[in-house]
Structure formats: structure tokens, C-alpha cells
Design a protein around this motif. Sequence first.
Motif, PDB file in Angstrom:
ATOM      1  N   GLN A   1       0.599   4.144   1.330  1.00 18.70           N
ATOM      2  CA  GLN A   1       0.810   4.896   2.573  1.00 18.70           C
ATOM      3  C   GLN A   1       1.843   4.264   3.487  1.00 18.70           C
ATOM      4  O   GLN A   1       2.306   4.905   4.441  1.00 18.70           O
ATOM      5  CB  GLN A   1      -0.516   5.074   3.332  1.00 18.70           C
ATOM      6  CG  GLN A   1      -1.140   3.788   3.877  1.00 18.70           C
ATOM      7  CD  GLN A   1      -2.206   3.250   2.966  1.00 18.70           C
ATOM      8  OE1 GLN A   1      -2.065   3.327   1.746  1.00 18.70           O
ATOM      9  NE2 GLN A   1      -3.293   2.737   3.536  1.00 18.70           N
TER      10      GLN A   1
ATOM     11  N   LYS B   1      -7.292  15.947   9.991  1.00 14.81           N
ATOM     12  CA  LYS B   1      -7.054  14.718   9.240  1.00 14.81           C
ATOM     13  C   LYS B   1      -5.631  14.714   8.704  1.00 14.81           C
ATOM     14  O   LYS B   1      -5.129  15.748   8.240  1.00 14.81           O
ATOM     15  CB  LYS B   1      -8.038  14.589   8.073  1.00 14.81           C
ATOM     16  CG  LYS B   1      -9.493  14.461   8.491  1.00 14.81           C
ATOM     17  CD  LYS B   1     -10.402  14.368   7.268  1.00 14.81           C
ATOM     18  CE  LYS B   1     -11.858  14.247   7.693  1.00 14.81           C
ATOM     19  NZ  LYS B   1     -12.768  14.198   6.514  1.00 14.81           N
TER      20      LYS B   1
ATOM     21  N   ARG C   1       0.842  -1.191   0.000  1.00 15.00           N
ATOM     22  CA  ARG C   1       0.000   0.000   0.000  1.00 15.00           C
ATOM     23  C   ARG C   1       0.884   1.250   0.000  1.00 15.00           C
ATOM     24  O   ARG C   1       1.890   1.318   0.704  1.00 15.00           O
ATOM     25  CB  ARG C   1      -0.897   0.019   1.236  1.00 15.00           C
ATOM     26  CG  ARG C   1      -1.869  -1.162   1.346  1.00 15.00           C
ATOM     27  CD  ARG C   1      -3.027  -0.969   0.386  1.00 15.00           C
ATOM     28  NE  ARG C   1      -4.208  -1.675   0.830  1.00 15.00           N
ATOM     29  CZ  ARG C   1      -4.719  -2.758   0.231  1.00 15.00           C
ATOM     30  NH1 ARG C   1      -4.101  -3.261  -0.825  1.00 15.00           N
ATOM     31  NH2 ARG C   1      -5.823  -3.325   0.694  1.00 15.00           N
TER      32      ARG C   1
ATOM     33  N   ALA D   1      -0.443  15.130  -1.764  1.00 16.17           N
ATOM     34  CA  ALA D   1      -1.473  15.489  -2.741  1.00 16.17           C
ATOM     35  C   ALA D   1      -2.776  15.919  -2.075  1.00 16.17           C
ATOM     36  O   ALA D   1      -3.760  16.200  -2.757  1.00 16.17           O
ATOM     37  CB  ALA D   1      -1.736  14.304  -3.672  1.00 16.17           C
ATOM     38  N   GLY D   2      -2.784  15.955  -0.750  1.00 17.46           N
ATOM     39  CA  GLY D   2      -3.987  16.354  -0.027  1.00 17.46           C
ATOM     40  C   GLY D   2      -4.981  15.233   0.217  1.00 17.46           C
ATOM     41  O   GLY D   2      -6.099  15.471   0.694  1.00 17.46           O
ATOM     42  N   LYS D   3      -4.579  13.988  -0.071  1.00 22.51           N
ATOM     43  CA  LYS D   3      -5.480  12.854   0.119  1.00 22.51           C
ATOM     44  C   LYS D   3      -5.439  12.388   1.567  1.00 22.51           C
ATOM     45  O   LYS D   3      -4.368  12.110   2.101  1.00 22.51           O
ATOM     46  CB  LYS D   3      -5.071  11.707  -0.806  1.00 22.51           C
ATOM     47  CG  LYS D   3      -5.957  10.478  -0.684  1.00 22.51           C
ATOM     48  CD  LYS D   3      -5.464   9.365  -1.613  1.00 22.51           C
ATOM     49  CE  LYS D   3      -6.321   8.111  -1.456  1.00 22.51           C
ATOM     50  NZ  LYS D   3      -5.837   7.011  -2.333  1.00 22.51           N
ATOM     51  N   PRO D   4      -6.607  12.280   2.236  1.00 22.97           N
ATOM     52  CA  PRO D   4      -6.626  11.816   3.626  1.00 22.97           C
ATOM     53  C   PRO D   4      -6.114  10.384   3.748  1.00 22.97           C
ATOM     54  O   PRO D   4      -6.332   9.545   2.868  1.00 22.97           O
ATOM     55  CB  PRO D   4      -8.115  11.898   4.003  1.00 22.97           C
ATOM     56  CG  PRO D   4      -8.705  12.873   3.047  1.00 22.97           C
ATOM     57  CD  PRO D   4      -7.940  12.688   1.763  1.00 22.97           C
ATOM     58  N   VAL D   5      -5.421  10.124   4.830  1.00 21.02           N
ATOM     59  CA  VAL D   5      -4.909   8.782   5.104  1.00 21.02           C
ATOM     60  C   VAL D   5      -5.958   8.005   5.902  1.00 21.02           C
ATOM     61  O   VAL D   5      -6.393   8.444   6.967  1.00 21.02           O
ATOM     62  CB  VAL D   5      -3.590   8.844   5.893  1.00 21.02           C
ATOM     63  CG1 VAL D   5      -3.105   7.431   6.239  1.00 21.02           C
ATOM     64  CG2 VAL D   5      -2.532   9.590   5.105  1.00 21.02           C
TER      65      VAL D   5
ATOM     66  N   VAL E   1      -3.125  14.083   5.892  1.00 26.63           N
ATOM     67  CA  VAL E   1      -3.211  14.020   4.434  1.00 26.63           C
ATOM     68  C   VAL E   1      -1.807  13.891   3.864  1.00 26.63           C
ATOM     69  O   VAL E   1      -0.816  14.318   4.468  1.00 26.63           O
ATOM     70  CB  VAL E   1      -3.910  15.265   3.847  1.00 26.63           C
ATOM     71  CG1 VAL E   1      -5.346  15.370   4.368  1.00 26.63           C
ATOM     72  CG2 VAL E   1      -3.131  16.531   4.169  1.00 26.63           C
ATOM     73  N   ASP E   2      -1.731  13.299   2.673  1.00 28.78           N
ATOM     74  CA  ASP E   2      -0.438  13.164   2.013  1.00 28.78           C
ATOM     75  C   ASP E   2      -0.124  14.423   1.218  1.00 28.78           C
ATOM     76  O   ASP E   2      -0.873  15.419   1.265  1.00 28.78           O
ATOM     77  CB  ASP E   2      -0.405  11.917   1.131  1.00 28.78           C
ATOM     78  CG  ASP E   2      -1.435  11.931   0.008  1.00 28.78           C
ATOM     79  OD1 ASP E   2      -1.969  13.028  -0.314  1.00 28.78           O
ATOM     80  OD2 ASP E   2      -1.706  10.856  -0.564  1.00 28.78           O
TER      81      ASP E   2
END
Length: 631
Positions: free
Chosen positions: A347, A450, A345, A455-459, A452-453
Motif C-alpha cells: 500500500q 472504506k 508494504r 482489487a477492492g481490498k480495504p486499506v 479500497v485498492d
Amino acid sequence: MALNRRHLLQGGAATVIAPALGSASSFSIASPANADTAAAEPAWRHGLSLFGDVKYPADFKHFDYINPDAPKGGAVRQIAVGTFDNFNIAVSGVKGSMAPIGQIYERLMEPSLDEVATQYGVLAEAAQHPADFSWVIYRLRKEARWHDGQPVTPEDVVYSLEVLKKFSPMYASYYRHVVKAEKTGEREVKFSFDSPGNRELPQIVGELTVLPKHYWEGTDNQGHKRDISQTTLEPPLGSGPYRIKDFNAGRTLTLERVKNYWGANLPARIGQNNFDEMRYEFFRDSTVALEGFKGDQVDWRIENSAKNWATAYDFPAVAEKHVLLEEFPNRSSGIMQAFVLNIRRAQFKDARVRNAFNWAFDFEEMNKQLFYGQYIRINSYFAGSDLASSGLPEGQELAILETVRDKVPAEVFTKPYQNPVGGNPDAVRTNLRESMRLLKEAGFEIKDHKLVDAAGKPVAVEILVEDPSYERVALFYKPSLERIGVATSVRVVDEVQYENRKRNFDYDIIIDSWPESLSPGNEQREYWGSQAADAPGSRNTIGIKNPAVDALIDRVIFAKDRAELVAATKALDRVLLWNHYVVPQWNYPKVRTARWDRFSHPAELPKYGLSGFPALWWFDADKAAKIGKRS
């Protein structure tokens, strides 16, 4: 060296049936006084050992740790957790709820439980191999028979290796260095290996479960041709001390002792397999299984829950001594048990993220709240054994690590590995700050509470659980992960769904364990090797593809003596730890057992056999009479 063993079908993460190491000065195969020379025909041996001479001579009568006069008879009822819909081990292996099926089969050799990595013949009466370990020949016993009376043949052995490798990912990985099996004599079969120098391979093939070729290539009672590539509930033909008597699919399985079992008087079998019947009750839930034990529906229980051990055995039968509680020391193995972070994965690809998950885990508080302080934190992939690394590397271990210095974290050489320590609010806050620092360093940040990575994507992660008793462990961990901004869910699924998802590496986090014998070897490739990372169903559930790990595994496998084996294993341990592949959990150095007092065992149990139940025990009619009839 580790695969399934028949002696202890007890369940539980820390239950290990593998040969163990004592002290030994040389890494060698047992041999007679006229040792093999390069030109001489290799000697035939009744037993094989990785570490020095075998204890028992060719004319030994029985193992020292058994009672040769143990009475035969009676029945024992045991717990199996899960369910079953198949008796074909070629497509399922002998593990988990399928473990009882292993007792209908024999193998070429059987381990001694009071020696170091040593085996003696069962189906095979002798073995020979050259000094470079490039092949081994096993000579079968004339008297070896299937339950239908037909002899066990070299063709059966060759067939077994071929179908197990073809249809079982576990066996395919375990025996991948065996490139050929062939009949070389009336009762002889030769295994050839892919390279010389692998000292363990002659014994590994001795562990092979042998299947009847004529049965699987024949037809069933309805005239249908059998297919070993498919599951089946037709009771299979075996050669071992037990056969299937009856079953209720998914609920119960009863094995009966084969009264005319051909191997009953073998030195490696005398005094064992004493019950006329062994009944397995299948439970989907460990809580229900405990209640079944308390209600006298089963006779024996391995207790893996510290909470249960502390609180659940306060019932009248215990006070009356009808139920006995006993702990047996585990001297035969080490273990890593952990939250597995699936590095397939995205993350979890960064070691700093994985390390952050460890800093967020408050083991000390969990141990206090859930486990009554009974456990110790695991800080090694070989925890509980003398193979565990500690301090800083030195001597031969350091020399081995120098060969991979450019491929491993610098901390391997500069810092002793330690897990974070929590247990109080100040320590927890400090640990969470360190966790956040690591995540920020890895490119993550908190937005709107939250994580986030870049790219702004929540983990978000899901902790996948099979055993409901582990649900509370995952739920305890969940708030800690949420405090560092990780959206966390816990999902409990049944055994079939869990195994399917695990087989296909379809998870973020699972709980897994890797029992380690005291003679690690080829199974390390299955646990941590790059080749196993993409093999469906492999034990490399982490997804490790690391050239340094691969190189160190080879150093373990091809070690030339005990000192090198220990040094290479510690080096491997250290590199695995500093890559932060898992969040280590806990260990308990004993096996907790509860039993209804209807059984007896030899005066002194084997050093490396844990409890030895049920193989070494027997039904004691006098004890049983004192506590009355079963429910």
C-alpha cells in the motif's frame, strides 16, 4: 559521519553525539607543514580532521572546554528507558538501554567537542594514511591497558572489527567498506578499504570500540568458555574509565570509576569522567521515570515531551531552586523525525499514496493541542542545519541533480518542497480533499466509507509504538487517516518486541528519527541506501531502493571539498523529500533538561557538546549539602 558517542548518554530522539561542522574552505586531513607526497611515507598524526587543521597541537594538555581541576568523587543517578538482559555489545551494539555499557570501553580516537569533525588519540597515540585515503594505520599507546592489567594489542583491534561485523548488523553496515584489518607492527594495526577517495573512512575506524580478545576467548568463573555470539550478563572486561560495579537485571546498573584507569591523564581525558559512581535506573514508562525524578530517585532528566515541559515541573523543589530547569542549544546536528511508511508494504509503494498520508496529517493542530505550540514542522532530512535544502536548486547543487534528472520526480527542479499546512477547519478540509485526489489518482477509491485498492481490498494500517508517550501522537493522527477511509489501529509494545519487529521490518508505520551530524558521510548508506534496505536491523527502516539516492549518497561521501559536500547533501535532501517516503514530524532546536542542583560544570561548555553531561560535569558537595540528602 555518525555513530554512537560516549559524551552524551542522554536519550531522546534529538540527542546527537556526532562531530559537527563549522565554516571551512577545504575538505582535507590535518597535516604538518611537510605535507605528504605520493612517494613519501605518510606522516604520523596525533589528530585527524575532515576539514582543515586540527585545533590542538601534538603537545596539548587538555581540551579548552573542560575543567582540568574538576574534583573526582560523588555519584550521579540517571534514567535509562527500557530494560536490559545482555552486556555483550557485539550482538546488541551500544545504543538505547545498552548505552551505559559503552563507558567501560575505549576507542582508538575520541572527538573534540569544540571542533569540526576532529578526533584525537585515546587507545591510539597516532595514525597515518596515504593521500588517497585507501588505508589507515593506527599505532597503539604502550600504556593502554585492560582492567585486568593486560595490554591492549593490535590483535584486540583486529578481533574487534571482525566480531562486530560478524554479529552486529549495525556494525557490519557501518564498517562494510573496511575489507581488512591486520597487525603490521608491535603496536600497529592497518585497516584497508574497498576503494580510495573515501575521506571519512580513516576516522570512522578510529571510532571502533575495541574488545579484549583474550577475555572473550577465555572462560568464565565457572570454567565455561565464553561465546561472543551470545548474550550474557557476566560483567565484561573493559579498558575505559568505568567498570560495572553491580546490577539488578533489567532494573538498575551501577558503574564505578576505575581508580587506576590507565588513560586518566591523557589530553583527551583530563577533566572528564569525574563521578565515582554512575547509577542507571531503568524505567519501562516515561511517565514513571518523570515521577522517579520528582521523587529524587534520579538526578538528571532529558525532557522530550513539550507537554511535560510546560506542565509537569510545577512542584516544590523547582520553586525552591533545588531542581533547575535549563535548555542547552543544539548546534551539532540536524534531524529527520517522522512517521515512517514502510514501502516494503504494497500500500505504500506509490509515492502518491505516501504523499496523501502527509496531506492528512494536521501538524498545526497537533502542535497546539499536544505540544503547547513549542515545535516547528520538519521540512528537511537535515532540519536544523545549514545542510537543509530550500527554494529551488541552483549552482553546484543543480549541476549535481542534473546527473540524476531522469531518475527523480520532476518537482525536484520546479517546486520548493513544502509540507501541507493545517490548523483550521477550512485548511484541513482542503488538505483532505487533496489527499483523496492523490489516492484516487493512485487507483484507490472509497466504498462503504472504506478506502479500497483496485482489487477492492480495504486499506488498513497499524501504527506500531514503543514509547507510551508517543501513543497520544499516533492516536491524534488516527482519526485523520480514518477520514480518508484508512482503517487505522495503534499498538503499543514493549522494547524487546518493538526491536524485534523493527529489526525484521515487520510494521506498517513506525515513528523513527535519523540524527545527522554536520559532516554527513558513510552513514547515509545505512539510512537510505539500497544495500541496507534488506539488511535486518539496518537504519533504512523506510525500505528505500532508489538508484538516484544511491548516486547522491556517493556524491556526499566522495565530495572533494566543503562546498561540494553541502551541495550534494542538499541535492540528496531534495530527492528524499520529493519521493514522500515519510510524514515529517517536528523539531526543537534545544535540549530540555532538569536536574537536582548537586552538580557543576565548566564555565563555558563546548559549542558542539549540548549539555556535556555527565562526562564534563562533577559532583558539587557544597551544592548538595544545601538541598539535603537524596531520597
